[in-house]
Design a protein around this motif. Structure first.
Motif, PDB file in Angstrom:
ATOM      1  N   ILE A 425      14.270  56.333  12.907  1.00  0.00           N
ATOM      2  CA  ILE A 425      13.181  57.267  12.642  1.00  0.00           C
ATOM      3  C   ILE A 425      11.884  56.515  12.342  1.00  0.00           C
ATOM      4  O   ILE A 425      10.899  56.664  13.052  1.00  0.00           O
ATOM      5  CB  ILE A 425      13.553  58.215  11.488  1.00  0.00           C
ATOM      6  CG1 ILE A 425      14.846  58.953  11.830  1.00  0.00           C
ATOM      7  CG2 ILE A 425      12.419  59.198  11.238  1.00  0.00           C
ATOM      8  CD1 ILE A 425      15.350  59.869  10.784  1.00  0.00           C
ATOM      9  N   ILE A 426      11.931  55.674  11.332  1.00  0.00           N
ATOM     10  CA  ILE A 426      10.669  55.080  10.892  1.00  0.00           C
ATOM     11  C   ILE A 426      10.189  54.025  11.880  1.00  0.00           C
ATOM     12  O   ILE A 426       9.052  54.061  12.358  1.00  0.00           O
ATOM     13  CB  ILE A 426      10.844  54.496   9.477  1.00  0.00           C
ATOM     14  CG1 ILE A 426      11.115  55.651   8.508  1.00  0.00           C
ATOM     15  CG2 ILE A 426       9.618  53.717   9.061  1.00  0.00           C
ATOM     16  CD1 ILE A 426      11.528  55.249   7.153  1.00  0.00           C
ATOM     17  N   LEU A 427      11.087  53.147  12.222  1.00  0.00           N
ATOM     18  CA  LEU A 427      10.709  52.093  13.162  1.00  0.00           C
ATOM     19  C   LEU A 427      10.379  52.693  14.529  1.00  0.00           C
ATOM     20  O   LEU A 427       9.423  52.293  15.191  1.00  0.00           O
ATOM     21  CB  LEU A 427      11.852  51.085  13.279  1.00  0.00           C
ATOM     22  CG  LEU A 427      11.438  49.698  13.733  1.00  0.00           C
ATOM     23  CD1 LEU A 427      10.516  49.075  12.697  1.00  0.00           C
ATOM     24  CD2 LEU A 427      12.666  48.821  13.922  1.00  0.00           C
ATOM     25  N   ALA A 428      11.191  53.657  14.916  1.00  0.00           N
ATOM     26  CA  ALA A 428      10.969  54.295  16.222  1.00  0.00           C
ATOM     27  C   ALA A 428       9.573  54.896  16.289  1.00  0.00           C
ATOM     28  O   ALA A 428       8.882  54.770  17.295  1.00  0.00           O
ATOM     29  CB  ALA A 428      12.019  55.371  16.456  1.00  0.00           C
ATOM     30  N   ASN A 429       9.177  55.510  15.176  1.00  0.00           N
ATOM     31  CA  ASN A 429       7.839  56.085  15.140  1.00  0.00           C
ATOM     32  C   ASN A 429       6.783  55.013  15.340  1.00  0.00           C
ATOM     33  O   ASN A 429       5.790  55.226  16.042  1.00  0.00           O
ATOM     34  CB  ASN A 429       7.608  56.787  13.808  1.00  0.00           C
ATOM     35  CG  ASN A 429       7.867  58.273  13.923  1.00  0.00           C
ATOM     36  OD1 ASN A 429       7.528  58.871  14.936  1.00  0.00           O
ATOM     37  ND2 ASN A 429       8.472  58.847  12.917  1.00  0.00           N
ATOM     38  N   LYS A 430       7.016  53.868  14.718  1.00  0.00           N
ATOM     39  CA  LYS A 430       6.026  52.798  14.849  1.00  0.00           C
ATOM     40  C   LYS A 430       5.932  52.328  16.295  1.00  0.00           C
ATOM     41  O   LYS A 430       4.842  52.066  16.811  1.00  0.00           O
ATOM     42  CB  LYS A 430       6.411  51.628  13.939  1.00  0.00           C
ATOM     43  CG  LYS A 430       6.069  51.937  12.496  1.00  0.00           C
ATOM     44  CD  LYS A 430       6.384  50.770  11.601  1.00  0.00           C
ATOM     45  CE  LYS A 430       6.079  51.135  10.160  1.00  0.00           C
ATOM     46  NZ  LYS A 430       6.895  50.381   9.216  1.00  0.00           N
ATOM     47  N   VAL A 431       7.087  52.230  16.918  1.00  0.00           N
ATOM     48  CA  VAL A 431       7.089  51.785  18.315  1.00  0.00           C
ATOM     49  C   VAL A 431       6.371  52.804  19.190  1.00  0.00           C
ATOM     50  O   VAL A 431       5.590  52.443  20.076  1.00  0.00           O
ATOM     51  CB  VAL A 431       8.534  51.561  18.799  1.00  0.00           C
ATOM     52  CG1 VAL A 431       8.542  51.162  20.262  1.00  0.00           C
ATOM     53  CG2 VAL A 431       9.213  50.516  17.956  1.00  0.00           C
ATOM     54  N   ILE A 432       6.629  54.068  18.900  1.00  0.00           N
ATOM     55  CA  ILE A 432       5.970  55.120  19.682  1.00  0.00           C
ATOM     56  C   ILE A 432       4.461  55.024  19.524  1.00  0.00           C
ATOM     57  O   ILE A 432       3.709  55.116  20.495  1.00  0.00           O
ATOM     58  CB  ILE A 432       6.489  56.504  19.238  1.00  0.00           C
ATOM     59  CG1 ILE A 432       7.913  56.697  19.729  1.00  0.00           C
ATOM     60  CG2 ILE A 432       5.597  57.617  19.764  1.00  0.00           C
ATOM     61  CD1 ILE A 432       8.566  57.948  19.223  1.00  0.00           C
ATOM     62  N   VAL A 433       4.039  54.800  18.298  1.00  0.00           N
ATOM     63  CA  VAL A 433       2.599  54.674  18.056  1.00  0.00           C
ATOM     64  C   VAL A 433       2.047  53.515  18.877  1.00  0.00           C
ATOM     65  O   VAL A 433       1.001  53.621  19.521  1.00  0.00           O
ATOM     66  CB  VAL A 433       2.330  54.467  16.552  1.00  0.00           C
ATOM     67  CG1 VAL A 433       0.897  54.049  16.332  1.00  0.00           C
ATOM     68  CG2 VAL A 433       2.630  55.727  15.789  1.00  0.00           C
ATOM     69  N   LYS A 434       2.799  52.429  18.870  1.00  0.00           N
ATOM     70  CA  LYS A 434       2.335  51.247  19.595  1.00  0.00           C
ATOM     71  C   LYS A 434       2.168  51.556  21.088  1.00  0.00           C
ATOM     72  O   LYS A 434       1.204  51.134  21.723  1.00  0.00           O
ATOM     73  CB  LYS A 434       3.348  50.110  19.399  1.00  0.00           C
ATOM     74  CG  LYS A 434       2.739  48.730  19.525  1.00  0.00           C
ATOM     75  CD  LYS A 434       3.814  47.670  19.405  1.00  0.00           C
ATOM     76  CE  LYS A 434       4.524  47.470  20.734  1.00  0.00           C
ATOM     77  NZ  LYS A 434       5.770  46.728  20.633  1.00  0.00           N
ATOM     78  N   HIS A 435       3.120  52.276  21.615  1.00  0.00           N
ATOM     79  CA  HIS A 435       3.041  52.619  23.041  1.00  0.00           C
ATOM     80  C   HIS A 435       1.902  53.591  23.294  1.00  0.00           C
ATOM     81  O   HIS A 435       1.117  53.426  24.229  1.00  0.00           O
ATOM     82  CB  HIS A 435       4.348  53.262  23.494  1.00  0.00           C
ATOM     83  CG  HIS A 435       5.468  52.290  23.653  1.00  0.00           C
ATOM     84  ND1 HIS A 435       5.364  51.166  24.419  1.00  0.00           N
ATOM     85  CD2 HIS A 435       6.719  52.276  23.145  1.00  0.00           C
ATOM     86  CE1 HIS A 435       6.500  50.500  24.363  1.00  0.00           C
ATOM     87  NE2 HIS A 435       7.341  51.150  23.595  1.00  0.00           N
ATOM     88  N   ALA A 436       1.850  54.613  22.462  1.00  0.00           N
ATOM     89  CA  ALA A 436       0.922  55.716  22.741  1.00  0.00           C
ATOM     90  C   ALA A 436      -0.528  55.277  22.607  1.00  0.00           C
ATOM     91  O   ALA A 436      -1.402  55.800  23.291  1.00  0.00           O
ATOM     92  CB  ALA A 436       1.207  56.878  21.800  1.00  0.00           C
ATOM     93  N   ILE A 437      -0.739  54.321  21.747  1.00  0.00           N
ATOM     94  CA  ILE A 437      -2.105  53.894  21.475  1.00  0.00           C
ATOM     95  C   ILE A 437      -2.760  53.343  22.736  1.00  0.00           C
ATOM     96  O   ILE A 437      -3.967  53.445  22.926  1.00  0.00           O
ATOM     97  CB  ILE A 437      -2.088  52.847  20.335  1.00  0.00           C
ATOM     98  CG1 ILE A 437      -3.273  53.064  19.426  1.00  0.00           C
ATOM     99  CG2 ILE A 437      -2.081  51.434  20.853  1.00  0.00           C
ATOM    100  CD1 ILE A 437      -2.963  53.944  18.279  1.00  0.00           C
ATOM    101  N   THR A 438      -1.944  52.831  23.622  1.00  0.00           N
ATOM    102  CA  THR A 438      -2.501  52.281  24.859  1.00  0.00           C
ATOM    103  C   THR A 438      -3.035  53.388  25.769  1.00  0.00           C
ATOM    104  O   THR A 438      -3.727  53.110  26.735  1.00  0.00           O
ATOM    105  CB  THR A 438      -1.446  51.489  25.631  1.00  0.00           C
ATOM    106  OG1 THR A 438      -0.384  52.391  25.970  1.00  0.00           O
ATOM    107  CG2 THR A 438      -0.891  50.357  24.800  1.00  0.00           C
ATOM    108  N   LYS A 439      -2.666  54.602  25.474  1.00  0.00           N
ATOM    109  CA  LYS A 439      -3.088  55.721  26.330  1.00  0.00           C
ATOM    110  C   LYS A 439      -4.328  56.415  25.790  1.00  0.00           C
ATOM    111  O   LYS A 439      -4.749  57.426  26.323  1.00  0.00           O
ATOM    112  CB  LYS A 439      -1.943  56.734  26.447  1.00  0.00           C
ATOM    113  CG  LYS A 439      -0.727  56.182  27.150  1.00  0.00           C
ATOM    114  CD  LYS A 439      -0.991  55.967  28.608  1.00  0.00           C
ATOM    115  CE  LYS A 439       0.045  55.047  29.225  1.00  0.00           C
ATOM    116  NZ  LYS A 439      -0.461  54.386  30.418  1.00  0.00           N
ATOM    117  N   ILE A 440      -4.856  55.899  24.709  1.00  0.00           N
ATOM    118  CA  ILE A 440      -6.065  56.516  24.147  1.00  0.00           C
ATOM    119  C   ILE A 440      -7.252  55.610  24.447  1.00  0.00           C
ATOM    120  O   ILE A 440      -7.218  54.422  24.123  1.00  0.00           O
ATOM    121  CB  ILE A 440      -5.918  56.724  22.627  1.00  0.00           C
ATOM    122  CG1 ILE A 440      -4.733  57.644  22.354  1.00  0.00           C
ATOM    123  CG2 ILE A 440      -7.193  57.328  22.061  1.00  0.00           C
ATOM    124  CD1 ILE A 440      -4.491  57.898  20.895  1.00  0.00           C
TER     125      ILE A 440
END
Lengths: 641, 457
Positions: A425-440
């Motif tokens: 949950i927590i780490l996964a969220n961080k990874v998602i943030v890392k990925h998603a940030i490239t799309k902004i």
């Protein structure tokens, strides 16, 4: 027995074509041949298995590992015989005294085996084991080659095997010695076999954890099996014992399979469930006909009642009780929050858990957990992510080595839960943030709907990175969770626009990306999320705006669904009738008295996968079509480590 | 005899100036004073009526296109009846007066397209009445003028005499257009501008035969026709509802959003005819008129389920038909509808559910939309979404970069490709047919009500 086994040894692999089969002429030529000669051909014929698909190899792994259980009983041909005879698909004569237990086991095994291929992606090491009993691999070959494999594996796995108990290893050593005495194979041949095994293992790297889990339970088995006398009439005892060990797992398995959910239009089952229920619920009036199959109760009546009972010692642990009440009152909402709260409550409960005398931890704790879960379900139907977490916990309990002491098991379980929360949950969220940030990018206008913790983290992080963007928060009645998100974003200094879901087509003109959270992603790519998500995705799709769904992989589920009606959750209809801070809208105050009027408060809806451009998950950014792949290849052994 | 265009020319610059000035200053008293100043021919009481109505429009006190349309028609009727008509060029005078008022009305609430529609309808009525009288005069020069109360008989005669008169008669009964009227339409509208200015002299010459009766007659006819129009507006529900049984079958599931009297009557008419069906009502935030509709429907015995707007997509797969009301129907078949309907239409399209729009003929607008989401829209108060005080605290504390906009539009634009069917009081029509239907109600040179600079000279 031997004679009967031999021809089957030829036929079955042909029928099944599992990937390694003996050349017919060889096995036909010498069914009663010394085992030793068969080994090298076996090793050769194993070659297709050397680079197998991961699932496959795990099957073969457990297949090979299994006879290790029987080997300590000394005379392997006999034990193997008893196994294989008990695992016939054909109505072969049973060993003299097949007890009802053993026959049942067989039947079950047969079933498992049939479904084994499909189900083998499921996280139950123990099951592969039972399933493989029904394997029709030539017994003679199995007893030799397999045992060797098991031995070599056992040795290699000894360090790996979690607290597998010295006894088990010891047993294996014995087995190894026994084997080595009997075997006339050359060292080179054994070496080759080991190599093959190693290759298979390497290929099965993805499933390595699972395999080790399997081995762990294998390690347990010999300890029990070793005590058994090899007399035939004791086979039934063995079977019953086996069954005892397997039972929780069987149950577990049934839970793993997306079983038909409780259908609340089934009167008898509802009555049955009601008798067991802790929470006294009254069926809501004016139900919507279309949703008879979903539970809907009067809200607001149970909560004070349950609160009053908080200090009574009930079957439910106080921590779980508290979380249940929080679900009921809506204090905890949101997929991740609910899941974490539940897991932490379970952690508490496990901490305070004592194994009752005359009971085993594995079975009793599982039963206890189930009762907690059913309590939680009474408070509010589980979300899919919670279901996954519960499955994880149960599988961990089921896989606990019997040799562990009570306190050790408890600490192991607690750390497992902790790890699940942190990694999944927590780490996964961080990874998602890392990925998603490239799309902004700078100048983007990002639209989000409702309130998703992952999306919120993405937006805040992007803001911290100094990206220039605007956020459109779309909200809908009755929960208005977007308001809370909006407040947090505005406080952090983001430029926000707030609107309601009806105006989404108005605002979509200026939006460049849509970020959505999800309650679950089903394996047909359907995004199961808070109601309204589908509308937003649809409008975005119509305006050619990319839709990015952020969802942790632990929320993925192998279920499929293409509408929002078959499975859903119904909220309190009363809150539809009034509008927050709008006293003038009170036309539906007495709606319950109007016979023809129903109010429907859906909680979830299903977004078709073609509206979704991309799913951002902890394994990266994938198209919705890749969800089943993740569910199959990754989620399993990663979630169920 | 005072020729009307003369003072118009003289005062035109003044009027223009004053008009723009009044447009900037919305004070009603000033406007009233100025109106009285420069529209001498009108009676002051009409002017106060106009101003009251303008104020109501500006303050958005009148809601709903039907109410607005009716009030507009009534206002225009009194404008016409109070208008002093010269003996020659009566039609021009009437048109001029109606235009002057209509312009203000449209400017007062440009989003309420029904106002413009009615103004154009009335203009069209004047033109047609004038034309029919003219043709009658031309054709039946020898025939003694019929008395006013023998109106129908006279028309019958006319229809025999002239095809143009048939076209005029067709207007009042709102018959679906025949090929004949279709052919007649083009010269009709082409001729219309001439009658307004240059054609006046010839009219005047021909009319000199029996001025007195014809002067009264044109006004009378026009007022009659406007009365019919008002009648039509107030009964369009019934005409639309009559068609309900043809569209709703037994056990149907119907979805609607928000509230519309037309929809209510339509559904109720089907219920009256012993059709039993279910209705899903999306509540239609932020006005939540769906609640009212649901209550009404349930009270009338229909199985009604209120759903949130967000659940539209979830439920649409079980719906057989979407029936909604509209704010206005554009000439291209697009619909200006209550906010949220574009979403519903998209969902309906996804699930191949027919999207049926009910619209009275007063909602048919002869204009083609350009960027209707923005230009034909209106943002309502944010307080409908957020309480005023709710975010004041964090706006204060915000570090300066944070900002909050609340967007609360009133209308959605549903493009014609998403609409399956229009049901108007003249029957069901395809979106692609709307432009033609609309052409029946309006004459081509009224499309722009606002006077062009050339019109003044």
């Amino acid at each position: 027995m031997e004679a009967r086994r031999a021809p089957r040894a030829v036929i079955d692999p042909k029928v099944r074509r599992v990937g390694f089969f003996a050349p017919p002429d060889r096995s036909r030529s010498g069914p009663p041949d010394p085992i030793s000669f068969d080994i090298s051909p076996t090793a050769n014929s194993l070659s297709p298995v050397m680079i197998p698909p991961p699932r496959h190899s795990s099957e073969s792994l457990s297949l090979h590992a299994r006879p290790a259980a029987t080997s300590p009983s000394g005379e392997e041909s006999v034990t193997a015989g008893s196994y294989s005879s008990s695992s016939e698909f054909f109505p072969a004569p049973m060993s003299p005294a097949p007890s009802s237990y053993s026959s049942r086991t067989i039947a079950d095994d047969g079933d498992f085996f049939d479904s084994g291929k499909v189900a083998s992606s499921f996280p139950r090491g123990g099951f592969d084991l039972t399933a493989m009993k029904a394997s029709s691999v030539p017994a003679s070959e199995l007893t030799t080659g397999a045992v060797v494999n098991a031995d070599s594996l056992a040795i290699r796995e000894r360090e790996k095997a979690d607290k597998g108990g010295g006894s088990a290893v010891e047993v294996k050593d014995q087995a190894l010695n026994a084997k080595q005495k009997k075997e006339k194979t050359t060292k080179a041949e054994r070496r080759a076999l080991q190599e093959a095994q190693r290759a298979a293992k390497a290929a099965a790297k993805a499933e390595g954890n699972k395999a080790s889990g399997t081995l762990a339970s294998v390690n347990v088995k010999p300890a029990r099996a070793a005590k058994l006398p090899q007399k035939v009439d004791n086979a039934s005892v063995a079977a019953s014992e086996k069954k005892g060990g397997d039972r929780p797992q069987e149950k577990d398995r049934k839970k793993d399979v997306p079983q038909p959910r409780m259908q609340y239009d089934d009167k008898s089952r509802v009555d049955k469930a009601k008798r067991r229920a802790v929470v006294k619920q009254t069926e809501a009036k004016n139900r919507v006909e279309l949703f008879r199959h979903l539970p809907q109760y009067e809200h607001g009546s149970q909560l004070p009642d349950l609160e009053a009972k908080f200090f009574q010692l009930g079957p439910v642990h106080p921590a779980v009780y508290k979380v249940g009440l929080q679900y009921l009152s809506g204090d905890i909402s949101g997929g991740n929050a609910r899941c974490i709260a539940m897991l932490q409550a379970f952690q508490e409960a496990i901490k305070d858990y004592r194994v009752p005398t005359e009971k085993t931890l594995v079975r009793d704790l599982t039963a206890k957990l189930s009762s907690y879960v059913s309590f939680l379900i009474e408070c509010r139907p589980l979300s899919i992510s919670m279901g996954n977490a519960i499955r994880f916990l149960k599988s961990r309990i089921a896989k606990l080595p019997l040799t562990l002491s009570e306190s050790e098991s408890k600490t192991s379980l607690q750390s497992d839960v902790e790890r699940f929360i942190n990694e999944k949950i927590i780490l996964a969220n961080k990874v998602i943030v890392k990925h998603a940030i490239t799309k902004i990018r700078d100048g983007d206008v990002l639209l989000t709907y409702g309130s998703s913790s992952a999306v919120e983290m993405i937006l805040l992080h992007a803001h911290e990175l100094g990206k220039q963007f605007r956020v459109v928060v779309v909200d809908s009645r009755p929960r208005l969770r977007g308001k809370l998100l909006l407040r947090r974003l505005v406080e952090k200094g983001l430029r926000c626009t707030y609107t309601h879901i009806n105006a989404v087509s108005y605002i979509m003109n200026e939006v460049t990306r849509v970020f959505l959270g999800a309650s679950s992603v089903l394996s047909n790519g359907t995004v199961y999320s808070g109601v309204g998500t589908a509308c937003v995705a649809m409008v975005a799709h119509a305006f050619r705006v990319p839709v990015l769904v952020c969802c942790e992989a632990y929320k993925f589920h192998e279920r499929v669904q293409h509408d929002s009606i078959c499975s859903n959750e119904l909220g309190n209809p009363d809150i539809i009738s009034t509008v927050q801070s709008r006293e003038d809208v009170n036309h539906l105050e007495a709606w319950a008295n109007t016979e023809n009027l129903q109010l429907l408060n859906l909680i979830y809806d299903a977004t078709p996968s073609d509206y979704v451009s991309m799913i951002i998950t902890d394994y990266g950014m994938v198209p919705p079509t890749s969800v089943p792949v993740i569910v199959r290849e990754y989620s399993r052994e990663h979630v169920w480590i | 005899m005072i020729c009307y265009p003369y003072p118009k020319v003289t005062f035109s610059p003044v009027r223009e100036h004053l008009k723009s000035w009044t447009a900037q200053n919305l004070g009603s008293a000033d406007t009233a004073a100025i109106q009285i100043l420069f529209s001498l021919p009108k009676m002051p009481d009409v002017q106060t009526l106009v101003n009251d109505f303008l104020n109501q429009l500006k303050k958005r006190k009148i809601e709903g296109s039907q109410a607005t349309a009716k009030l507009t028609a009534e206002l225009l009727r009194s404008v016409i009846s109070q208008q002093r008509v010269p003996h020659t060029n009566q039609a021009t005078a009437l048109i001029y007066a109606v235009r002057a008022v209509g312009e203000q009305l449209i400017a007062a609430n440009p989003v309420e397209l029904a106002v413009g529609n009615i103004v154009r309808r009335v203009l069209h009525i004047i033109r047609e009445e004038d034309l029919s009288l003219a043709t009658a005069a031309m054709a039946g020069l020898g025939v003694s003028a019929a008395s006013d109360d023998e109106d129908d008989m006279e028309r019958d005669e006319n229809s025999v005499l002239s095809a143009a008169a048939v076209a005029a008669a067709a207007r009042s009964t709102l018959r679906p257009p025949s090929l004949q009227t279709l052919l007649e339409d083009t010269p009709d509208s082409a001729a219309a501008p001439h009658t307004s200015s240059s054609g006046g002299e010839s009219d005047g010459r021909s009319r000199s035969v029996d001025k007195g009766s014809r002067v009264r007659k044109l006004k009378h006819d026009v007022i009659e026709a406007v009365n019919e129009l008002i009648q039509d507006i107030s009964t369009c529900y019934e005409q639309i509802a009559e068609q309900a049984v043809e569209h709703i079958h037994h056990n149907e599931v119907i979805l609607t959003l928000g509230s519309s009297k037309t929809v209510l009557e339509f559904l109720y008419a089907a219920k009256e005819k012993q059709r039993s069906f279910k209705v899903f009502v999306a509540e239609g935030a932020p006005r939540y008129q769906g609640h009212i509709l649901a209550k009404e429907l349930a009270a009338r015995g229909l199985q009604t389920t209120v759903i949130t707007d967000s659940a539209v997509f979830a439920m649409i797969s079980r719906v057989n038909m979407v029936i909604v009301g509209a704010h206005a129907v554009m000439a291209n078949g697009g619909v200006i509808a209550p906010v949220g309907l574009n979403m519903v239409a998209l969902a309906a399209q996804r699930h191949a559910v027919p999207f049926v729009v009910l619209a009275g003929s007063h909602k048919l607008c002869p204009l083609y939309p350009h960027n209707p989401e923005v230009l034909l829209n209106e943002l309502r108060s944010p307080s409908e979404l957020l309480d005023f005080g709710e975010f004041s605290d964090c706006m204060d504390s915000a570090s300066g970069t944070g900002s909050l906009h609340v967007v609360n539009p009133t209308f959605d634009y549903v493009p014609p490709k998403l609409v399956s069917l229009f049901i108007t009081d003249t029957g069901g029509h395809n979106p692609s047919y709307m432009y033609r239907l609309i052409a029946d109600y309006y004459s081509a040179d009224d499309l722009v009500v606002k006077r062009r600079p050339t019109a003044g000279s």
